[in-house]
Write an enzyme that holds these catalytic residues in place. Structure first.
Site, PDB file in Angstrom:
ATOM      1  N   THR A 188      15.364  29.277  13.001  1.00 56.29           N
ATOM      2  CA  THR A 188      16.404  29.144  11.984  1.00 56.29           C
ATOM      3  C   THR A 188      15.941  29.405  10.555  1.00 56.29           C
ATOM      4  O   THR A 188      16.777  29.634   9.682  1.00 56.29           O
ATOM      5  CB  THR A 188      17.031  27.740  12.044  1.00 56.29           C
ATOM      6  OG1 THR A 188      15.995  26.755  11.912  1.00 56.29           O
ATOM      7  CG2 THR A 188      17.734  27.521  13.377  1.00 56.29           C
TER       8      THR A 188
ATOM      9  N   GLU B 116      27.479  33.880  18.593  1.00 52.75           N
ATOM     10  CA  GLU B 116      26.564  34.538  19.519  1.00 52.75           C
ATOM     11  C   GLU B 116      25.341  33.633  19.678  1.00 52.75           C
ATOM     12  O   GLU B 116      24.505  33.544  18.786  1.00 52.75           O
ATOM     13  CB  GLU B 116      26.146  35.905  18.982  1.00 52.75           C
ATOM     14  CG  GLU B 116      25.181  36.630  19.909  1.00 52.75           C
ATOM     15  CD  GLU B 116      24.407  37.731  19.216  1.00 52.75           C
ATOM     16  OE1 GLU B 116      24.002  38.672  19.920  1.00 52.75           O
ATOM     17  OE2 GLU B 116      24.197  37.651  17.987  1.00 52.75           O
TER      18      GLU B 116
ATOM     19  N   ASN C 205      23.459  35.425   8.710  1.00 53.91           N
ATOM     20  CA  ASN C 205      22.067  35.014   8.918  1.00 53.91           C
ATOM     21  C   ASN C 205      21.051  35.849   8.155  1.00 53.91           C
ATOM     22  O   ASN C 205      19.982  35.358   7.817  1.00 53.91           O
ATOM     23  CB  ASN C 205      21.735  35.082  10.410  1.00 53.91           C
ATOM     24  CG  ASN C 205      20.290  34.740  10.697  1.00 53.91           C
ATOM     25  OD1 ASN C 205      19.875  33.602  10.523  1.00 53.91           O
ATOM     26  ND2 ASN C 205      19.507  35.724  11.121  1.00 53.91           N
TER      27      ASN C 205
ATOM     28  N   ASP D 244      27.560  36.502  14.383  1.00 54.55           N
ATOM     29  CA  ASP D 244      26.369  37.160  14.909  1.00 54.55           C
ATOM     30  C   ASP D 244      25.141  36.269  14.700  1.00 54.55           C
ATOM     31  O   ASP D 244      25.033  35.558  13.704  1.00 54.55           O
ATOM     32  CB  ASP D 244      26.183  38.499  14.190  1.00 54.55           C
ATOM     33  CG  ASP D 244      25.040  39.310  14.746  1.00 54.55           C
ATOM     34  OD1 ASP D 244      25.202  39.874  15.835  1.00 54.55           O
ATOM     35  OD2 ASP D 244      23.986  39.361  14.089  1.00 54.55           O
TER      36      ASP D 244
ATOM     37  N   ASP E  56      15.602  36.531   6.420  1.00 61.10           N
ATOM     38  CA  ASP E  56      16.465  35.417   6.798  1.00 61.10           C
ATOM     39  C   ASP E  56      17.102  34.789   5.568  1.00 61.10           C
ATOM     40  O   ASP E  56      16.414  34.206   4.717  1.00 61.10           O
ATOM     41  CB  ASP E  56      15.649  34.377   7.555  1.00 61.10           C
ATOM     42  CG  ASP E  56      16.513  33.481   8.414  1.00 61.10           C
ATOM     43  OD1 ASP E  56      17.153  33.999   9.340  1.00 61.10           O
ATOM     44  OD2 ASP E  56      16.546  32.262   8.160  1.00 61.10           O
TER      45      ASP E  56
END
Length: 976
Positions: free
Chosen positions: A284, A375, A243, A323, A293
């Site tokens: 996101t 997660e 991520n 993660d 990100d």
């Protein structure tokens, strides 16, 4: 010297020290201590220095109270970074309120289809091997992981894991999970978990996706670890984090940058702008916790990252933990207007496809043969059920929160622990069904332990971890994960040896843990049934049974031994406790299970022996110095179990026998008792008569029992009862008396036992250390108001108590119980509205939560459907209009009254105490804080913020606002 300046509020009259942090969002300076009345000039900066504060991070934390920022830009053990936030849209949200500039628009990137590499780009990649691979140990399968148990070897090196693999396998684990194995930040390569060189979070700051880092070991060492694991039949799960990268972008590998199409293309267009935690687009496509990100939808990045995954499985990885998985888009999630391709959210489907293609090519495991879970910390718009479908499994953060709350309160009610608290997802028209079989459960995660001390090591000790593990591992659904705490850790020294690379605490292989792991493996898919034997909510029994197997795990959260006599699904027979070192034996006869469990103990029953037996109890009303039993005049005596109420019990594996009881020194001997199939099993030293219950036996001795109950809202560690008759005769010996029996949910019971008739008796409850109630006088054998609770509003010095006729009436009067809590707020600042937002043990909806109405006395109150615990979190606010308290925990039954005392928001034990704090508030004074910004030319230090914390009770925390604090004013003609 030119200085930026900020006017900060301090209360010099308090005479307390405070500390401040200076930061630029992505960087944090050294913390400085400041005494009242001291002017302060600061002229140095330092990146990545941890905070010593336990101040809250922003206006709302995640429903689990652990967060996605374990890998954040500073040591995540400090809470200056944004936690998972169910309501972070308000203007003073961490990172959201500040002026950010989006990345510049980038040119379109020409990429090849997923799974293919152009000749020009192939040289950029570290390719996974393409030679055919031999099959792994056939015993290591996805099912063996799912139906077994995972050890999270947090911060263990590859060599350490390999060296301890025999113990891991022997303890019944079917998988071991590593910390992230990718290349990571190493600008300050410390090898401590915590402190100035505490760099555990570095491996959550990727600089490249190739195997090996300075903390855990090399690629060759990873392969060796996998080979050793395969020999022992233990699977390897790798923690991966696609991520984000480290915010120190100068450390990012050139190959990674170029594979993505350049430094700008590696990140989302909004990837360096702080996002919220409720809007799916911000979740996101925006930065989380100051970490840039990654554009996980960039196919160039995907190809590069998937090669890393392929290399992992080629070397022996059997699964992945993803993660911050919910910060990566699902295919039906929204796409920002910055991108023209509405179907670009392909990371998870392409990940599956890439691993499947590689499996066909070289013979590694296919995606469905791997154990993959994400997660997904629960909160607004978490879409957990949808992630289960696309990834394969998810975490169960809310259940972990409820479990820790239950353990810290000693309330193991089935109603509290049965539901896994996951829900179907219907966000975008499709229905995704939540599946408990696709959960990874835990007592605590590394996020909890390293970031949220209040709900972990401060309130959950090793014994509680073992009890919690016994619950989740004994249950049917999900796959349990055991977090390895640091070696030699404790509440006083939570980081123990404080070493990265070393093995953790040996409790991962404690006898109880091993026994439950083997129990889980044996029970397979057997049905489960949870119960509280005899209605005792401090004891939980998990039964598993079907046509081929049966067993039970019993957990006793009370500090004292508890006796079990309860209906069971187990068939009649003898069941020895399978915990190594235990001599306990349980009997099942006529569908009733009998035995006892020590305080904070675990019993594992999975092996049945044919035969029967009897549990015989003896009342030691003569106060012998210990009690042993002699059966059929045998030469050896049997030890008895002290039930802590004057009774001792022994289990004899026979239906008919003679038995007598003796004092431990042999000087006292009871009559001999003849036990038969029809006889009673309760004996006294006064005669050879046998009784069928304790009550009948005590009545036969002329003993009368009068229980009195005390509601321990004062949070005493132990409750003592001192008693006397009107004539002066003592009931429990000298001061402070006898220890009362903890019945759970705050209630304690004192049993007054007398021979002959009495008219009245008197009691004092106390903590054994100088704090006591007033005399409670005139309690009679016929009294019904035998439920006592402290009246904090009237008490001054000795505690005044009120008397009630049942527990429910006392709980209602005080506004608190083991299952609900009333929190109070006094609006000293004149907000136009007051709202309450909660997370953790219970939730009142999205931010800003539930709007409250004012009570007649001027206070605001809200009833929360959860008992006090370290995981019951609340923020009072003015309805998303910029005003709020800091994160408050309602962790006990007393401190539930909140107001601003002129310095900060604090909790008090009563309305009276809170109002007295306002009346005694001193005058506010002001100090000027100066900071010389040596890094003014660094774009990351363009703006400087001041954060204040400290005080004996944290009263200076958030003094100038929640993290990152207040923007400092730059003086004219200065370099800032």
């Amino acid at each position: 010297m030119k200085r930026g300046k900020l006017w900060g509020r301090l209360v010099s009259a308090a005479g307390l020290s405070l500390s401040i942090f200076l930061s630029s969002i992505g960087n944090v300076s050294t913390a400085y201590a400041m005494e009242s009345n001291d002017a302060l000039v600061l002229d140095e900066t330092k990146e990545n220095t941890e905070s010593a504060t336990d101040a809250s991070s922003n206006e709302a934390s995640d429903a689990e109270a652990d967060n996605d920022t374990d890998e954040a830009i500073t040591d995540a053990s400090s809470k200056e970074l944004s936690a998972e936030n169910d309501g972070a849209s308000e203007s003073d949200s961490s990172f959201d309120e500040y002026d950010h500039t989006a990345l510049p628009e980038t040119d379109e990137i020409t990429v090849t289809a997923a799974g293919e590499l152009s000749t020009a780009k192939a040289e950029l990649y570290t390719l996974a091997p393409r030679e055919a691979r031999e099959a792994d140990n056939s015993l290591v399968t996805r099912d063996s992981i799912h139906d077994g148990a995972i050890l999270h070897a947090f911060c263990w090196s590859f060599n350490t894991i390999a060296d301890n693999m025999a113990d891991i396998a022997d303890a019944g684990y079917t998988a071991v999970q590593t910390s992230p194995i990718n290349e990571c930040l190493s600008t300050n390569p410390g090898m401590n978990l915590h402190g100035p060189d505490g760099m555990w979070y570095y491996h959550y700051q990727p600089t490249d996706w190739v195997i090996g880092n300075y903390q855990l070991g090399s690629r060759d060492e990873f392969k060796h670890m996998c080979d050793v694991a395969d020999e022992y039949g233990v699977a390897v799960i790798v923690d991966i984090l696609p991520n984000h990268t480290t915010p120190s972008t100068g450390s990012i590998a050139k190959a990674l940058m170029e594979a993505a199409g350049g430094s700008d293309a590696l990140y989302h267009a909004t990837g360096k702008i702080g996002g919220g935690y409720t809007d799916r687009l911000e979740l996101t496509y925006y930065s989380m916790g100051g970490l840039p990100d990654v554009d996980t939808e960039n196919t160039g990045f995907q190809q590069y990252f998937y090669e890393f995954l392929k290399d992992c499985v080629y070397l022996g990885a059997d699964g992945f933990r993803i993660d911050t998985a919910k910060h990566i888009s699902l295919p039906d999630d929204p796409v920002p207007s910055d991108y023209s391709d509405a179907g670009r959210n392909t990371f998870y489907p392409n990940m599956r496809e890439a691993l499947n293609e590689y499996s066909e090519e070289v013979g590694t495991k296919s995606y469905d043969e791997l154990f993959v879970y994400g997660e997904v910390l629960q909160g607004t718009n978490d879409r957990l059920a949808a992630y289960q479908q696309y990834i394969g499994g998810t975490t169960a953060s809310n259940y972990g929160s409820s479990l820790r709350s239950a353990l810290s309160s000693g309330n193991l009610s089935v109603n509290r622990l049965l539901d896994y608290q996951i829900y179907d997802d219907t966000a975008y028209g499709s229905t995704y069904t939540a599946d408990t079989e696709k959960l990874v459960t835990w007592v605590e995660s590394h996020d909890n332990y390293m970031n949220d001390s209040e709900s972990c090591w401060k309130s959950i000790d090793d014994d509680m971890v073992i009890m919690g593990w016994s619950i989740i591992a004994a249950r049917d659904a999900g796959t349990p994960l055991f977090f390895s705490r640091p070696n030699n850790s404790s509440a006083e020294n939570p980081y123990g040896d404080n070493l990265i690379g070393a093995a953790g605490s040996p409790i991962y292989k404690a006898p109880e843990v091993k026994a439950v792991n083997l129990f889980r493996e044996k029970m397979g898919e057997a049905d489960e049934y949870l119960s509280n034997p005899g209605g005792n909510i401090q004891t939980l029994m998990i039964e598993r049974y079907n046509d081929t197997v049966q067993g039970a795990v019993i957990v006793n959260a009370a500090q004292t031994r508890t006796t079990i006599s309860t209906e069971t699904h187990l068939s009649d027979g003898i069941y020895p406790d399978q915990v190594e070192g235990s001599n306990s034996v349980f009997l099942v006869k006529d569908g009733v299970l009998s035995g006892s469990v020590e305080g904070e103990g675990v019993v594992v029953l999975s092996e049945k022996m044919d035969g029967t037996g009897k549990v015989v109890s003896f009342y030691n009303n003569k106060n012998w110095n210990g009690v042993v039993a002699r059966v059929d005049n045998a030469e050896e005596t049997l030890d008895t179990i002290d039930e802590n109420d004057g009774w001792f019990q022994v289990t004899v594996l026979d239906d008919e026998f003679t038995i007598r009881f003796e004092s431990a020194d042999g000087k006292e001997v009871s009559p001999e008792f003849q036990i038969t199939a029809e006889s009673g099993t309760f004996a006294t030293p006064d005669s050879s008569e046998l009784y069928y219950s304790k009550a009948e036996a005590e009545e036969g001795l002329g003993i009368h029992t009068y229980p009195v109950y005390f509601f321990n809202t004062e949070n005493w560690g132990s409750v003592y009862t001192y008693g006397w008759l009107d004539g002066g005769a003592q009931l429990f010996g000298g001061w402070p008396g006898t220890v009362a029996v903890n019945e759970g949910s705050g209630w304690y019971r004192a049993d007054v036992k007398t021979t002959g008739e009495i008219t009245a008796f008197n009691l004092i409850f106390n903590n054994g250390n100088g704090i006591q109630t007033v005399n409670v006088e005139g309690i009679t054998p016929d009294s019904k108001d035998i439920y006592l609770a402290v009246d904090a509003e009237k008490s001054n010095g000795q505690l005044i108590v009120n008397r009630y006729e049942d527990k429910e009436s006392a709980e209602k009067a005080l506004g608190v119980s083991g299952s609900y809590t009333t929190a109070y707020f006094y609006n000293t600042e004149g907000w136009d509205k007051v709202c309450a937002y909660t997370w953790g043990a219970t939730a009142l909806g999205d931010w800003p939560g539930k709007e409250l109405t004012q009570d007649e006395d001027g206070w605001y109150s809200v009833v929360l459907p959860a008992g006090p615990s370290e995981d019951l979190n609340i923020i009072f606010n003015n309805g998303n209009n910029g005003k709020q308290t800091n994160d408050m925990k309602i962790s006990d039954m007393k401190y539930r009254f909140i107001l601003n005392n002129g310095i900060s928001y604090q909790k008090y034990g009563s309305k009276k105490d809170a109002m007295e704090a306002i009346a005694g508030a001193g005058d506010v004074t002001y100090e000027t804080v100066y900071f010389y910004n040596e890094k003014a030319d660094d774009a990351n230090w363009k703006n400087v913020y001041l954060y204040v914390f400290g005080g004996t009770d944290g009263e200076y925390n958030n003094l100038v606002g929640t993290w990152p604090g207040k923007l400092m004013e730059k003086e004219e003609d200065s370099n800032g």
